[in-house]
Design an enzyme around this catalytic site. Structure first.
Site, PDB file in Angstrom:
ATOM      1  N   CYS A 189      -2.568   0.004  -5.563  1.00 48.71           N
ATOM      2  CA  CYS A 189      -2.392  -0.677  -6.709  1.00 48.71           C
ATOM      3  C   CYS A 189      -1.104  -1.449  -6.826  1.00 48.71           C
ATOM      4  O   CYS A 189      -0.976  -2.635  -6.083  1.00 48.71           O
ATOM      5  CB  CYS A 189      -2.486   0.198  -7.959  1.00 48.71           C
ATOM      6  SG  CYS A 189      -3.373  -0.626  -9.255  1.00 48.71           S
ATOM      7  N   HIS A 230      -7.559   2.525  -6.926  1.00 47.33           N
ATOM      8  CA  HIS A 230      -6.803   4.139  -6.552  1.00 47.33           C
ATOM      9  C   HIS A 230      -7.807   4.988  -6.074  1.00 47.33           C
ATOM     10  O   HIS A 230      -8.476   5.766  -6.596  1.00 47.33           O
ATOM     11  CB  HIS A 230      -6.833   4.586  -7.920  1.00 47.33           C
ATOM     12  CG  HIS A 230      -5.481   3.936  -8.858  1.00 47.33           C
ATOM     13  ND1 HIS A 230      -4.205   4.308  -8.477  1.00 47.33           N
ATOM     14  CD2 HIS A 230      -5.328   3.040  -9.767  1.00 47.33           C
ATOM     15  CE1 HIS A 230      -3.315   3.770  -9.219  1.00 47.33           C
ATOM     16  NE2 HIS A 230      -4.063   2.812 -10.030  1.00 47.33           N
ATOM     17  N   GLU A 253      -7.378   7.338  -3.902  1.00 41.04           N
ATOM     18  CA  GLU A 253      -6.856   8.920  -4.157  1.00 41.04           C
ATOM     19  C   GLU A 253      -7.611   9.660  -5.136  1.00 41.04           C
ATOM     20  O   GLU A 253      -7.991  10.946  -4.972  1.00 41.04           O
ATOM     21  CB  GLU A 253      -5.404   8.876  -4.469  1.00 41.04           C
ATOM     22  CG  GLU A 253      -4.894   8.549  -5.929  1.00 41.04           C
ATOM     23  CD  GLU A 253      -4.835   7.073  -6.327  1.00 41.04           C
ATOM     24  OE1 GLU A 253      -5.139   6.288  -5.553  1.00 41.04           O
ATOM     25  OE2 GLU A 253      -3.894   6.820  -7.129  1.00 41.04           O
TER      26      GLU A 253
HETATM   27  N1  GLN Z   1       1.558  -2.278 -13.113  1.00 43.05           N
HETATM   28  C1  GLN Z   1       0.350  -2.767 -12.053  1.00 43.05           C
HETATM   29  C2  GLN Z   1      -0.653  -3.452 -13.115  1.00 43.05           C
HETATM   30  O1  GLN Z   1      -0.715  -3.186 -14.189  1.00 43.05           O
HETATM   31  C3  GLN Z   1      -0.172  -1.949 -11.251  1.00 43.05           C
HETATM   32  C4  GLN Z   1      -0.818  -0.565 -11.913  1.00 43.05           C
HETATM   33  C5  GLN Z   1      -1.088   0.675 -11.137  1.00 43.05           C
HETATM   34  O2  GLN Z   1      -0.371   0.627 -10.198  1.00 43.05           O
HETATM   35  N2  GLN Z   1      -1.910   1.313 -11.418  1.00 43.05           N
HETATM   36  O3  GLN Z   1      -1.375  -4.165 -12.610  1.00 43.05           O
END
Ligand code: GLN
Length: 539
Positions: free
Chosen positions: A381, A511, A513
């Site tokens: 992410c 994500h 994970e």
């Molecule tokens: N802050 C980034 C976004 O909002 C990544 C978010 C994250 O890593 N879950 O796009």
């Protein structure tokens, strides 16, 4: 009709109630029963989505886009069921729902009260999980008995046992049996008091699960049983595990916790089949080597903040038959020292998700180091967003490339925003943007590492982010060698990137994970660890 098992905690918090509930869930499932799980959090936040990871730990995201308590991660990893938004409630959500109904005039002029209106709403959340194909609903209450906030939930449990037949409801209370070094004794009094508190409310536990560092003697079991009004065999010992949290189900099975509960509920059950679980444990107990992985993040001091990341790494270690040696790196440290100084000797670098600007420079520097030194890298992410920014700056020569998240709000220079806010039409916008939450499809490009790892053309992964790779930069990124290995089939948004001339440089906007399991490691984590094992250690 489903049967209900309630799990409460006493004496102290952080007893591992979530793990224990998940472990019992696994045992019941392994006996052929269909299980639903619910976590009740007594805090007033409507969900943990806005809570600081330092306070609350990780926010676990479900397929249907709910931001939930990290215990749901344990439930998924142990029981194997995918969780949904109805598997987690908070006081905030319950109160909001009741107050909205009150504003809507749904209570016909009645005085709206904690009992019965809040307690009814709590019970409704349980009954939502009761279905013809669900044998047991397990309901865990966060916090500790005696907490003011938890009272309505306990009251709802008290009422519920009267509304249902005695055989439909079982109560498990989890406590701590401390060991006093000075006197060399274990102490049962806090447990006695905790159960007294429960009984004052009108709940008599059927089983006590006692966390302890020492074996509890049969005399002490009898003593606990007598003072807490349970049978001695229903005093279950849960000692601190030596190697892995995944040993807990086996430990509870040896204590017959699941059988006692099922007998109490008058249920038939098959022999337990834990063969794949035991094989997995065997791999943990006898690894054939180890691999040193750095996680470069900003919530490093609290391990719960990256719970699913650490678990997914463990799973990938299990799948590759190695032990993961974790190096937890505070990203800001790389800003004051050099990446080489901190990261030399590691065989892989993972940059997890995150929000805000703190530590960004350090993460980008760690990624540069991994790219240039050909050290396996997995970006999650925000990790992808940092990787794209690093590539834009240092390979494509877009010196000021940034994510809009790191620019002054509303004043960003969009001509350098490689990572940007988008509206629902995939147009870059200065403010707002649509949060992508929950499962989205990802189409994988033939011949890429991602496609090979997944072994599939189309996959679904969970998202939780606001910013995206800005499509305006795709041409220049690709021209300089970045491969877009995964795209959303509908919006064409970038899902996965990778580099070809590198042992493993893969980053995903999702994500993964959250979907990794101890008995089935996530393909991207598995591929990452496989590459890390093959990595020559630079020292
Ligand atoms: N802050 C980034 C976004 O909002 C990544 C978010 C994250 O890593 N879950 O796009």
């Amino acid at each position: 009709m489903s049967k209900f098992i309630f799990i409460t905690g006493g004496v102290v918090s952080s007893l591992g109630k979530g793990l224990t509930s998940a472990s019992i869930g696994l045992l019941l499932k392994s006996r052929g029963l269909r299980v639903e799980m619910l976590k009740m959090d007594p805090y007033l936040n409507v969900d943990p989505g806005t809570m600081n990871p330092f306070q609350h730990g990780e926010v676990f995201v479900t397929d249907d886009g709910a931001e939930t308590d990290l215990d749901l991660g344990h439930y998924e990893r142990f029981v194997g069921n995918s969780m949904h938004k109805w598997n987690n409630i908070t006081s905030g959500a319950v109160y909001m729902n009741v107050i909205q109904k009150e504003r809507h005039g749904d209570f016909d002029g009645a005085t709206v009260q904690v009992v019965p209106h809040i307690t009814n709403a709590i019970k409704e959340s349980w009954l939502r999980l009761e279905k013809p194909d669900v044998d047991v609903v397990m309901i865990e209450l966060g916090g500790t008995v005696g907490d003011i906030e938890g009272a309505p939930f306990l009251e709802a449990m008290r009422q519920f046992q009267l509304e249902r037949s005695r055989e439909d409801v079982a109560f498990v209370h989890m406590t701590l049996i401390p060991f006093l070094k000075a006197s060399g004794e274990v102490k049962t009094k806090p447990t006695q008091h905790s159960v007294q508190k429960l009984r004052e409310i009108g709940i008599q536990p059927d089983m006590l699960i006692c966390r302890t560092t020492q074996e509890i003697s049969s005399e002490n079991r009898k003593k606990i049983a007598m003072f807490c009004n349970v049978r001695p065999e229903n005093v279950i010992e849960e000692q601190d595990v030596e190697f892995s949290i995944y040993q807990v189900p086996v430990m509870l099975m040896e204590e017959k916790a699941d059988q006692i509960l099922l007998d109490r509920l008058g249920m038939n059950y098959a022999d337990v089949d834990l063969s794949s679980w035991n094989q997995m444990l065997q791999r943990i107990l006898e690894p054939q080597g180890s691999v040193k992985i750095a996680v470069v993040g900003k919530y490093i001091t609290l391990t719960d903040s990256y719970k699913s990341i650490y678990e997914a790494l463990t799973h990938a270690g299990i799948a590759n038959h190695v032990k993961i040696e974790l190096l937890r790196v505070e990203a800001e440290e790389i800003e004051t020292h050099s990446a080489e100084e901190i990261l030399h000797g590691v065989q892989g670098i993972l940059v997890p998700g995150g929000f805000g600007t703190r530590g960004i420079r350090g993460k980008i520097e760690a990624i540069r180091w991994a790219r240039e030194n050909k050290v396996p890298f997995l970006g999650i992410c925000l990790g992808l967003q940092c990787a794209v920014t690093e590539f834009a700056r240092n390979v494509c020569g877009i010196q000021n490339a940034e994510s809009m998240e790191w620019m002054e709000p509303g004043k960003g220079d969009l001509s350098r925003a490689v990572i940007a806010l988008m509206d629902s039409q995939q147009k870059v916008v200065q403010r707002g943007g649509t949060m992508r939450l929950g499962a989205y499809a990802c189409w994988l490009k033939e011949g890429t590492k991602a496609r090979e790892a997944y072994g599939n053309e189309m996959v679904r992964e969970r998202h939780r982010h606001r910013y995206e790779v800005n499509p305006a930069f795709l041409k220049i990124l690709q021209k300089n060698g970045l491969i877009i290995s995964g795209k959303n089939p509908d919006s064409e948004l970038v899902e996965i990137i990778e580099l070809p001339d590198h042992p493993w440089f893969v980053a995903t906007q999702a994500h993964p994970e959250f979907k990794s399991r101890p008995v089935e490691a996530h393909p991207l984590f598995k591929g990452f660890i496989d590459a890390a094992i093959k990595q020559e250690t630079r020292s």
